[in-house]
Scaffold this active site. Sequence first.
Site, PDB file in Angstrom:
ATOM      1  CB  CYS A  30      -0.901  -0.012   1.236  1.00 45.43           C
ATOM      2  SG  CYS A  30      -1.814   1.514   1.491  1.00 45.43           S
ATOM      3  CE1 TYR A  78      -4.738   2.472  -6.180  1.00 44.67           C
ATOM      4  CE2 TYR A  78      -3.571   4.533  -5.824  1.00 44.67           C
ATOM      5  CZ  TYR A  78      -3.667   3.166  -5.657  1.00 44.67           C
ATOM      6  OH  TYR A  78      -2.691   2.490  -4.976  1.00 44.67           O
TER       7      TYR A  78
END
Length: 362
Positions: free
Chosen positions: A68, A200
């Site tokens: 992450c 994203y």
Amino acid sequence: MTDWAGDAKNASTDGEFVRDARYISDRIVASVPAGSGPQPMPGTDGRVGELLWPAEPGRYRLMAARACPWAHRAVIVRRLMGLEDAFSLSLAAPTHDVRSWNYAGVYPDGLDPVLKIPRLQDAYFARIPDYPRGITVPAMAEIVSGKVVTNDFDQMTIDFIREWGPYQRAGAPDLYPDELVDEIESVNELIYPKINNGVYKCGFAGSQEAYDKAYRELWEALDVITDRLSDRRYLVSDHLTLADIRLFTTLVRFDPVYHGHFKCNRSKITEIPVLWGYLRDLFQTPGFGDTVDFVQIKQHYYIVHTDINPTKIVPLGPDLSGLLTPHGREALGGTPFGDGTAPGPVRPDEQPTAGHNPLYPA
């Protein structure tokens, strides 16, 4: 639906990816006496998200994952500030399901060795039963109660820098100095929405129009950053700041994941001399490259995102050995840590797996 980090994601009517940025925004600060319980933030009723907890060594555990980028920021800041003895580090497995990050294959019996839980969601549910939002990393959990204190990834890193002073190592750099805060946050107004989150928006776009818009914004922002870094070694001032950490965790994932998997494919970072030199400079700086696990990063994105990669095939490439080649950016002046010093070696139990990083050959 949840995205790779467990953040709830929604699509607007035009197919644009929208990140759920609602967090448990309690803070851990120096102004609350050690040994005391949480106190309401001034002017609040002291509900969840409105509490101040004491910055007390041994009380908390940083819940993170190598994959992450938001958690990666917290891991880097913890290392640069020398807070390893102040709060321990938990690293989840690189993949998760709809329930949350878990510890299968990471720790014996698949349990976090300190909190004794198999899934991160257990720490969230201990704080808020049936917690309705994304089960995200990074999070700070109180060890005794097993409860998540905060998962506000951005404020968390600022507080690591500003609120844990007595427990930081000698020579810890000032990554968020008062006189540079406005400039750091001004740069972040470009980096966060269009680069960190912009990749994203490309990868999770639900329409061609949304993808096209996100793609153009991403590359316009990267062009601005490239120009900014063409005659200066770091984004703000002549030493590292939080701005560089925020950008690094996206750039280091760009060629292995975002370029192909998220269709951010105008260029690779290796094809942009300024950004490639900047990335190598940071990667070779203690506290940055020595926290990266490329295998876990790729496993996460390519296995979890079955809507994008239904075969779950994880690519073997690209060749990342070039990250260790000379970058020449010393010629631009500046020093990484300003008046501070470099952190020492990574603790053996916190090193990336051998063979997962050119700094740690198999």
